[in-house]
Design an enzyme around this catalytic site. Structure first.
Site, PDB file in Angstrom:
ATOM      1  N   SER A 210     -16.809  -3.333  21.878  1.00 43.79           N
ATOM      2  CA  SER A 210     -15.455  -3.381  21.333  1.00 43.79           C
ATOM      3  C   SER A 210     -15.501  -2.741  19.958  1.00 43.79           C
ATOM      4  CB  SER A 210     -14.971  -4.831  21.277  1.00 43.79           C
ATOM      5  OG  SER A 210     -13.671  -4.921  20.775  1.00 43.79           O
ATOM      6  N   ARG A 378      -8.498  -4.766  21.469  1.00 47.80           N
ATOM      7  CA  ARG A 378      -7.490  -5.777  21.789  1.00 47.80           C
ATOM      8  C   ARG A 378      -7.041  -5.684  23.238  1.00 47.80           C
ATOM      9  NH1 ARG A 378      -4.708  -4.045  16.801  1.00 47.80           N
ATOM     10  NH2 ARG A 378      -5.348  -5.394  15.087  1.00 47.80           N
ATOM     11  N   VAL A 499      -9.438 -13.791  15.666  1.00 47.04           N
ATOM     12  CA  VAL A 499     -10.174 -12.537  15.481  1.00 47.04           C
ATOM     13  C   VAL A 499      -9.337 -11.327  15.893  1.00 47.04           C
ATOM     14  CG1 VAL A 499     -12.391 -13.672  15.790  1.00 47.04           C
ATOM     15  CG2 VAL A 499     -11.269 -12.642  17.769  1.00 47.04           C
ATOM     16  N   GLU A 500      -9.780 -10.155  15.446  1.00 47.55           N
ATOM     17  CA  GLU A 500      -9.142  -8.871  15.743  1.00 47.55           C
ATOM     18  C   GLU A 500      -7.640  -8.908  15.445  1.00 47.55           C
ATOM     19  OE1 GLU A 500     -10.146  -6.836  19.312  1.00 47.55           O
ATOM     20  OE2 GLU A 500     -12.269  -7.291  19.152  1.00 47.55           O
ATOM     21  N   GLY A 501      -7.316  -9.470  14.272  1.00 46.03           N
ATOM     22  CA  GLY A 501      -5.920  -9.613  13.868  1.00 46.03           C
ATOM     23  C   GLY A 501      -5.404 -10.979  14.249  1.00 46.03           C
TER      24      GLY A 501
END
Length: 808
Positions: A210, A378, A499-501
């Site tokens: 990722s 995402r 996570v990831e925003g």
């Protein structure tokens, strides 16, 4: 009476022109023809001709571009510049990263359904299928999740070795560099199946595939960087991590205090031009075992050492060996799951310029690089974790709810329980629909908005699914141990949420904030024309925009007033209604977005709750589209109709709730009144999922069906008969065979027709009295033994608990 007829006829003409979306010249021609016809037939006299001629003349003058540019467009351009929101370079990069996809069709108010239905899921190659059926199965069998999470706090060495050997860390790296070169959908399938076995295993595999050095190198690395790092990353001899977040930097990565200053320094025995880094990162997955670190920092050249360069470059990414001078990897974090995670420090770390990912030309491009990579991540990794929760919960909770009894009835038959199990089933269907469509989209383009939608809504559904699963499993879900199928994912939910925003950021700022500009048919180009002071271009866009807004308003109002019969569904059958209703709400969103941007202007991005509600509408339109696509991609099977209907009813209800909240809280009450009239002229027609459909889905969870196998097709099925998950499945399958005899036996026992001190004695008495035959009694005995074993929870000695919790 004649005047009334003429007025009504002209209103109908205008309505039809607006509903169809006829351009301005078409309006002029149509009304000119009507004017001539009415005058020629005597339906209007000289006064009527003058009165009708005034709006006709206005339309005609607006069709003369030089005139309307001077009178209308130039003042509008000035106003537009004033209300344009201030946009930083990083905001612009975030908006422009990736590309709009299907969400743009839904946002523009008139979706082309053929585009959706003609889109094909990515097909797994024979190699990808083999990997899923062999290597993934093998590594799942090697993992005991209880041992990983609560005893070892790490994956076994043999598992790490196997992951390296079979190149699990290099699914996205192309074969030419030694990687597996898998599609996004294949990666999604792998992570989903791994997650149904072990959260730590799935996260360990998904992170290098990722956001990480591998993906950044594949997209932006120089040939030398690819040759240096990709073979090792592919072979697993190099373990990557990426340092982005820090003590003061979470979702707002642009505020990072980490610096890189261009200077001269010593590297490999000679003085070179390079970068001196100082940074502090935390929450970095794989940091404790990483051999190579991707690091983001703000690059500057205060002394102007790069000829023709800038003083301030902005966010930049570099690749640094973990054992490089000045790098310090701290002790582990423990974020609710046993995957490797920890902090990284860098003090006076000197690196040559060619360690910048992509080299000097990519200096300052780090934020765009990260946003594009995050968009892809995402769409693959976190949706895979969420889908795993949905599929596994459907299978495990359904089995448990069938064999677990209260008041001599399977708990899954109680309506209160069905409220939860039906929701699990509905979300499981929605999650798989979104996973397959979004990951396949990533294989074809770099969608930005839909991946944010997928990340936010799928992880929120994951949270709801696991909460419902906990409610149904109750004590079995509470008591930790190898027999608890949901303790780890339930505990790990906050990881996926943040996570990831972070989800709050995604919903409040990103989905509509990015979608309103990136997916709108005109706004991004209008902004560019305004910045360039390009009056002719702005004029063309403005009047096309006005025409489209009128068209969407009239369509939404017409559908709301008369029903969606005039909307076109691309198919017949049970899904046709939902295609038409989504088109209605798509038109409503397009109009509401234009009203919101017109009324609130640049302040809209600060009205986060309003933005979030419009984002919810856009999101649910995408989710509903994904479900419709999935339903038809699967052949519109009869056994999926209820699941499809459940999901679409839920989406439409949420759209209604979001619109209602937006309209009630819009500061401009006249604008709010207009929106309510246009969107819901006869009231909000959308209701929550019916009890009937929810019960039908809940009942289906208790049966062994083809739908059960399809909806849980990526759940790992352990082959070890002693595995608790295998025991639960075995008890469920025995229940389906034994339940008729078991029910007969229980009823006889409740009536006092059979006696005995234990089960075996009562079964023998039941056979003697003809209540059961011997084969039935043997089956009941076998099932009851498996049922009791499957329902057991774990217990531990005081010494074991103390040892398992001791700091390591």
């Amino acid at each position: 009476m004649t005047a009334l007829f003429v007025v009504l006829a002209l209103l109908v003409l205008a309505w039809v022109l607006a509903f169809v979306g006829v351009p301005l010249l078409g309006w002029v021609g149509a009304f000119a023809a009507a004017w001539i016809l009415l005058l020629a037939t005597g339906l209007i006299g000289p006064l009527g001709a003058v009165l009708l001629g005034i709006p006709l003349a206005v339309l005609a003058l607006l069709a003369v571009r030089p005139l309307r540019q001077a009178v209308v467009t130039r003042p509008a351009l000035g106003w537009f510049k004033q209300v344009l929101p201030e946009m930083s370079a990083t905001e612009r990069e975030a908006i422009e990263a990736g590309e709009p996809w299907w969400e743009a069709e839904m946002f523009r108010g008139r979706p082309d359904w053929s585009k959706l239905l003609s889109f094909r899921y990515t097909e797994l190659t024979p190699e990808e299928r083999s990997f899923l059926e062999n290597e993934v199965e093998t590594v799942c069998a090697m993992v005991d999740d209880w041992n990983v999470e609560f005893e070892r706090h790490d994956l076994p060495d043999a598992v790490w070795d196997y992951l390296r050997e079979k190149r699990f860390f290099s699914m996205l790296i192309h074969k030419e560099h030694g990687g597996l070169g898998f599609s996004a959908l294949a990666q999604s399938c792998v992570v989903t199946k791994l997650a149904t076995r072990s959260n730590a295993l799935a996260v360990t595999v998904m992170v290098p595939n990722s956001l990480g050095p591998g993906e950044l190198l594949m997209k932006y690395g120089t040939p030398e960087q690819k040759q240096r790092w990709l073979p090792g990353l592919a072979a697993g001899t190099e373990i990557p991590c990426f340092g982005l977040t820090g003590p003061e930097v979470g979702s707002d990565a642009t505020a990072m205090p980490d610096t890189g200053v261009i200077c001269r320094g010593m590297h490999e025995g000679r003085e070179v031009l390079g970068v001196r880094l100082n940074f502090s990162k935390r929450w970095i997955t794989l940091a404790p075992v990483a051999t190579v670190i991707g690091v983001a920092f703000k690059l500057s050249d205060p002394d102007g050492l790069i000829e023709g360069g800038k003083r301030d470059y902005g966010i930049t990414c570099a690749l640094v060996p973990a054992d490089h001078d000045g790098i310090s990897i701290g002790r582990r974090h423990y974020p609710g799951s046993a995957f490797m995670n920890g902090p990284i420090q860098g003090r006076d770390v000197f690196i040559p310029l060619d360690w910048i990912i992509g080299g000097l030309p990519m200096a300052g491009q780090g934020w765009r690089m990260l946003v594009e990579c995050l968009s892809a991540g995402r769409g693959i990794s976190l949706p895979a974790l969420a889908t795993a929760a949905g599929q596994a919960s459907y299978r495990f909770v359904g089995a448990y709810a069938r064999i677990r009894r209260q008041f001599r009835t399977p708990v899954g038959r109680f309506e209160g329980v069905q409220e939860a199990t039906g929701r699990i089933a509905g979300y499981a269907y929605m999650l798989e629909s979104m996973r397959a469509l979004t990951a396949s989209a990533v294989d074809h383009c770099t969608p930005s908005v839909v991946t944010t939608i997928a990340k936010y809504h799928m992880t929120e559904m994951m949270r709801d699914v696991l909460r419902d699963a906990m409610d149904v499993l109750s004590g079995k879900g509470v008591q930790r141990g190898p027999r608890n199928p949901i303790a780890v994912p339930y505990q790990a939910v906050p990881i996926a949420i943040t996570v990831e925003g972070a989800n709050i950021l995604g919903r409040s700022l990103m989905i509509f904030g990015q979608g309103a500009i990136r997916c709108h048919a005109f706004v991004l180009e209008e902004m560019a024309a305004a910045h360039a002071d390009d009056l002719p271009k702005f004029d063309d866009l403005l009047f096309r925009h006005i025409g489209t807004t009128i068209n969407r308003a009239v369509r939404a109002f017409t559908f709301g007033l008369f029903g969606t019969g005039l909307a076109k569904a691309p198919v017949e059958g049970p899904s046709a209604y939902y295609f038409r209703e989504l088109e209605r709400m798509s038109a409503a969103l397009a109009f509401a977005a234009d009203v919101a941007m017109g009324v609130l202007g640049g302040s809209l991005k600060r009205r986060e709750r309003l933005s979030a509600r419009l984002g919810d509408v856009l999101s649910r339109l995408y989710i509903g589209s994904a479900v419709l696509h999935h339903f038809h991609a699967n052949g519109a099977r009869e056994d999926e109709v209820v699941a499809m209907r459940w999901a679409l009813d839920d989406c439409l209800n949420e759209i209604g709730v979001a619109f209602d909240g937006f309209i009630r809280n819009l500061p401009s009450r006249p604008a709010a009144a207009l929106l309510r009239l246009v969107i819901f002229p006869t009231g909000n027609p959308y209701l929550p999922v019916s009890d009937r459909d929810n019960a039908a889905l809940a009942d289906a969870m208790l049966e062994q069906t083809e739908f059960r196998e399809r909806i849980s097709h990526l759940v790992y099925r352990p082959q070890d008969p002693a595995d608790p998950h295998a025991q639960l499945e075995r008890a469920f399958q025995l229940c389906l065979r034994a339940e008729p005899a078991y029910e007969t036996f229980l009823k006889a026992a409740a009536r006092g027709q059979v006696q005995g001190d234990d089960l075996q004695a009562r079964l023998a008495d039941a056979v003697a009295k003809g209540v059961l035959d011997q084969a039935q009694a043997d089956l009941v005995a076998e099932y009851d033994a498996e049922r009791v074993e499957a329902l057991r929870t774990d217990d531990f000695s005081k010494e074991y608990i103390a040892g398992a919790s001791r700091e390591r």
